[in-house]
Design a protein around this motif. Structure first.
Motif, PDB file in Angstrom:
ATOM      1  N   PHE A  56      -1.557   6.871 -16.682  1.00 43.72           N
ATOM      2  CA  PHE A  56      -2.943   7.110 -16.284  1.00 43.72           C
ATOM      3  C   PHE A  56      -3.345   6.332 -15.036  1.00 43.72           C
ATOM      4  CE2 PHE A  56      -2.845   8.239 -20.741  1.00 43.72           C
ATOM      5  CZ  PHE A  56      -3.527   9.435 -20.752  1.00 43.72           C
ATOM      6  N   GLY A  57      -2.399   5.599 -14.442  1.00 41.82           N
ATOM      7  CA  GLY A  57      -2.723   4.842 -13.254  1.00 41.82           C
ATOM      8  C   GLY A  57      -1.475   4.514 -12.480  1.00 41.82           C
ATOM      9  N   ASN A  58      -1.655   4.059 -11.253  1.00 44.25           N
ATOM     10  CA  ASN A  58      -0.515   3.660 -10.447  1.00 44.25           C
ATOM     11  C   ASN A  58      -0.645   2.198 -10.052  1.00 44.25           C
ATOM     12  OD1 ASN A  58      -1.560   3.390  -7.469  1.00 44.25           O
ATOM     13  ND2 ASN A  58      -2.497   5.258  -8.241  1.00 44.25           N
ATOM     14  N   SER A  59       0.467   1.608  -9.681  1.00 47.19           N
ATOM     15  CA  SER A  59       0.493   0.191  -9.338  1.00 47.19           C
ATOM     16  C   SER A  59      -0.076  -0.071  -7.953  1.00 47.19           C
ATOM     17  CB  SER A  59       1.932  -0.338  -9.397  1.00 47.19           C
ATOM     18  OG  SER A  59       2.693   0.208  -8.338  1.00 47.19           O
ATOM     19  N   GLY A  60      -0.318   0.991  -7.192  1.00 47.82           N
ATOM     20  CA  GLY A  60      -0.822   0.825  -5.834  1.00 47.82           C
ATOM     21  C   GLY A  60       0.185   0.173  -4.917  1.00 47.82           C
ATOM     22  N   GLY A  61       1.467   0.266  -5.280  1.00 53.69           N
ATOM     23  CA  GLY A  61       2.484  -0.392  -4.466  1.00 53.69           C
ATOM     24  C   GLY A  61       2.286  -1.889  -4.409  1.00 53.69           C
ATOM     25  N   GLY A  62       1.754  -2.469  -5.494  1.00 49.85           N
ATOM     26  CA  GLY A  62       1.472  -3.895  -5.512  1.00 49.85           C
ATOM     27  C   GLY A  62       0.151  -4.251  -4.872  1.00 49.85           C
ATOM     28  N   LYS A  63      -0.652  -3.227  -4.518  1.00 56.17           N
ATOM     29  CA  LYS A  63      -1.932  -3.495  -3.863  1.00 56.17           C
ATOM     30  C   LYS A  63      -3.059  -3.044  -4.793  1.00 56.17           C
ATOM     31  CE  LYS A  63       0.204  -3.061   0.700  1.00 56.17           C
ATOM     32  NZ  LYS A  63       1.548  -2.679   0.269  1.00 56.17           N
ATOM     33  N   LEU A  64      -3.872  -2.052  -4.394  1.00 57.74           N
ATOM     34  CA  LEU A  64      -4.990  -1.624  -5.245  1.00 57.74           C
ATOM     35  C   LEU A  64      -4.497  -0.719  -6.367  1.00 57.74           C
ATOM     36  CD1 LEU A  64      -8.023  -0.855  -2.888  1.00 57.74           C
ATOM     37  CD2 LEU A  64      -7.801  -2.700  -4.548  1.00 57.74           C
ATOM     38  N   ALA A  65      -4.289  -1.278  -7.550  1.00 54.75           N
ATOM     39  CA  ALA A  65      -3.949  -0.475  -8.721  1.00 54.75           C
ATOM     40  C   ALA A  65      -5.173   0.324  -9.141  1.00 54.75           C
ATOM     41  CB  ALA A  65      -3.485  -1.377  -9.862  1.00 54.75           C
ATOM     42  N   THR A  66      -4.971   1.637  -9.398  1.00 52.70           N
ATOM     43  CA  THR A  66      -6.110   2.522  -9.592  1.00 52.70           C
ATOM     44  C   THR A  66      -5.849   3.513 -10.698  1.00 52.70           C
ATOM     45  OG1 THR A  66      -6.484   2.385  -7.193  1.00 52.70           O
ATOM     46  CG2 THR A  66      -7.726   4.039  -8.386  1.00 52.70           C
TER      47      THR A  66
END
Length: 707
Positions: free
Chosen positions: A70-80
């Motif tokens: 249900f979400g992504n890690s944001g590549g280690g940045k803004l997880a959303t």
């Protein structure tokens, strides 16, 4: 997005209760998730958010237990949360990778909307995939790896999940092609005891063992470890081949205090394979095992060492700091003889050439950023500002020579080449410095506005070691991204976005740039774990430089455009059925061509229609019989052209995959997987010197013990 307990947190809690799956996908890997509660102070002024620690295992636990993220890690940045993201994103979790027994990155991506794979068939040197008709760039934990063509084939067992962000996105990840990015999320230690070990045997004399386990080292859970390994001895599907691999990865996580976490990971990859079958004469129909290369000159070797460092600190009052760094060194090389017989001479002798390559590099990259979360009035704010630096140094030598012809009715092998030296030898140095800013504002928990800005400064230098001449260049590239998301309900959101990209430039050539317009809708029902998405996009790439496979020379085709639709569904239904479904429509067009030809033609390797469906059904155990799971998948793609001249195309094709697992005992599972179940055969690439068939049927049996 407010980190106080919001409506989407309630939705996650409801799903946990109803389906007994672990979610919490917006947590950063390698650290506990921290949610923040709003201060009950003056609501008219600015409100800072105080930290409240919530126990969760983050991405690692949920991705091992569910195919739905249900979400992504944001590549280690803004997880959303996906419903709040103004972009089309797909996640392939560790559970899905295991269920389908995906053994390569191409197989991991096979059932993902917008992605096409395996268009070079039995050429096994690299991973081959495109997103939305264009090349994709790869990242690991948000740090760049580069283009998959010419790179190292990654080991999927190293990753907790694979995230696919579709379309232009240089603002988030940095210089990259406009098709999209693939971000691999590394397995990291957890604050609990867990593990598995397995053995696998199957097609092409395949023998494999693997393990993945970890535990706390200290009683207070401040120090944890994880050890992952895979050792494989195998052949490929053609004669005189091998596909051996040794992979080992170890990680330590130190939870220094409630607000600070540090993780260190080391991994070693050593693969000893072969480049491919060497191709077959055009229009022929040989067995896939038939080999027209050279047994004594047929190798594809990779040795790579990687050290990754992760650090997260919460200062409180909504301010956090995160950093990721990676050092890697690699030595790769391949050599083989390949068929090149573009003209029917009326004989049975196939012309051939030798080709070899040797590369080595050292690469260091570090990213550091601050994030500040706050709220004022009915507006929730997330601000992220960061800096990234990368330094790369590498050498690349290429060899080529004519090889003796071979009679395909009675092949007699002649041995390897006697090169006089490389035809190209370069030493490259590159330093890249990047600054970026991302801002997200949520109004009344309904309307989410996001904007991203980034500038990359590239300092490039290349030494031609044959002529002792140096070429250098400095580039400053700016990209932006903007999106609007509207939460219609707790289950449904719609979005619109605009994004830019810029690809790493080749010295002497302007960088390739891209831009994308996209609108979409997403639906995550509360009743069961599922995510449904639909998107429409218009993606353009300019200053395009391509390598013509017929001449191996770079050509400019100016500007190309892909317009399309992506539909995707991942769901775990109530009646023991889970499914992954995807459909993509892509219409590509060469808009401008520097040489004047091919305008109006379609891009190579871009089928108009791609569809896939994977369904799992679990039959619960009864009495002494354990649980059984039956899986069946189908992948369809329409025909595509092999070159921009649009003279030769593939046939449309459909292939089937299957899986079966049986719980032999508690925590012990027997699993059988088959790819290309009915051994469907077609020319994946051909018509310009040789034909390269798609991968044939492969069957593997795995016995797995977990704890």
């Amino acid at each position: 997005m407010n980190h106080a307990k919001s409506k989407h947190d309630d939705r996650h809690a409801m799903i946990r209760q109803r389906a007994a799956v672990l979610l919490g996908c917006t947590a950063l890997a390698a650290s506990p998730m921290t949610l923040r509660a709003q201060d009950q102070g003056d609501s008219a002024g600015t409100t800072v958010l105080e930290p409240v620690t919530v126990e969760t295992s983050g991405i690692g636990a949920s991705d091992a237990d569910s195919i739905v993220a249900f979400g992504n890690s944001g590549g280690g940045k803004l997880a959303t949360d996906f419903l709040d993201t103004a972009a089309s994103v797909s996640v392939i979790t560790a559970k899905e990778i295991q269920q389908r027994d995906a053994r390569t990155v191409e197989q991991v991506l096979d059932y993902t909307a917008g992605v096409t794979t395996d268009f070079y068939g039995s050429d096994d040197r690299f991973d081959y995939y495109k997103i939305r008709g264009f090349d994709a760039y790869t990242y690991r934990d948000g740090l760049p790896l580069g283009a998959p063509f010419g790179g190292v084939r990654e080991e999927p067992y190293a990753f907790e999940r694979v995230e696919v962000l579709k379309g232009a996105d240089s603002t988030i990840f940095g210089v990259s092609d406009p098709g999209g990015t693939v971000n691999f999320v590394s397995k990291t230690p957890r604050d609990e005891r867990f593990g598995e070990a397995y053995i696998t045997g199957g097609s092409y004399n395949h023998a494999e063992v693997g393990f993945d386990f970890g535990d706390n080292i200290t009683e207070d859970d401040t120090l944890s470890y994880r050890l992952t390994g895979k050792f494989q001895n195998s052949d490929a599907e053609y004669d005189y081949s091998n596909d051996d691999e040794s992979f080992i990865m170890g990680g330590l996580t130190w939870r220094i205090d409630d607000a600070t976490t540090m993780t260190l990971i080391y991994d070693y990859l050593d693969s000893d394979g072969t480049p491919g079958s060497g191709g077959h004469p055009i229009g022929s129909d040989f067995d896939r095992s038939f080999f027209l290369g050279e047994p004594d000159y047929n190798y594809n070797d990779v040795t790579r060492n990687t050290v990754t460092w992760m650090f997260d600190h919460d200062f409180g009052s909504g301010l956090t700091f995160s950093s990721r760094a990676r050092y890697s060194n690699s030595e790769t090389g391949f050599g083989y003889a390949y068929v090149y017989e573009p003209v029917d001479n009326g004989d049975t002798i196939a012309d051939r050439y030798y080709f070899g390559n040797a590369q080595s590099y050292d690469d260091f990259v570090i990213d550091a950023h601050f994030q500040y979360d706050t709220s004022f009035a009915n507006i929730e704010s997330r601000t992220l500002a960061g800096l990234q630096y990368e330094t790369y140094s590498g050498t690349n030598d290429s060899y080529w020579a004519a090889a003796p012809g071979i009679d395909w009715t009675n092949p007699v092998y002649s041995g390897g080449p006697d090169y006089s030296g490389p035809y190209a030898s370069t030493k490259s140095d590159q330093n890249t410095t990047s600054v970026y800013l991302q801002q997200e504002l949520t109004f009344s928990e309904k309307l989410i506005a996001s904007v991203g800005l980034r500038n990359d400064w590239l300092d490039l230098k290349q030494l031609d070691q044959l002529t002792d001449t140096t070429t250098s260049g400095d580039y400053s590239e700016f990209t932006g991204r903007a999106g609007l998301t509207y939460r219609i309900t707790d289950e449904v959101s719609t979005y619109a976005s605009y994004a830019q990209s810029v690809a790493p430039p080749t010295l002497g050539i302007d960088p390739e740039r891209g831009e994308q317009y996209e609108v979409g809708v997403k639906y995550a029902p509360l009743a069961f774990p599922a995510l449904f998405s639909a998107s429409v996009y218009d993606l353009t790439k300019t200053n395009i430089t391509v390598t013509n496979p017929a001449t191996n020379m770079q050509e400019s085709i100016g500007e190309a455009r892909v317009r399309g639709i992506d539909l995707e569904a991942k769901a775990e239904l109530m009646n023991n059925i889970s499914l992954t479904a995807a459909y993509s429509y892509m219409m590509s067009e060469i808009v401008e061509n520097g040489s004047g030809g091919n305008v109006g033609n379609e891009l190579s390797f871009v089928p108009n229609n791609v569809a896939s469906l994977w369904v799992d059904y679990e039959l619960e155990g009864e009495g002494r019989r354990g649980d059984m799971t039956f899986g069946l998948g189908a992948r369809y793609q329409s025909s595509y052209y092999f070159g921009e001249d649009n003279l030769i195309k593939s046939d449309p094709n459909i292939t089937f995959d299957a899986a079966f697992s049986y719980d032999v005992a508690e925590h012990t599972t027997l699993q059988v997987n088959a790819t290309n179940l009915f051994n469907e055969k077609y020319v994946a690439y051909g018509g310009y010197g040789a034909d390269w068939y798609n991968q044939g049927r492969a069957v593997y049996v795995t016995l797995r013990q977990s704890w």
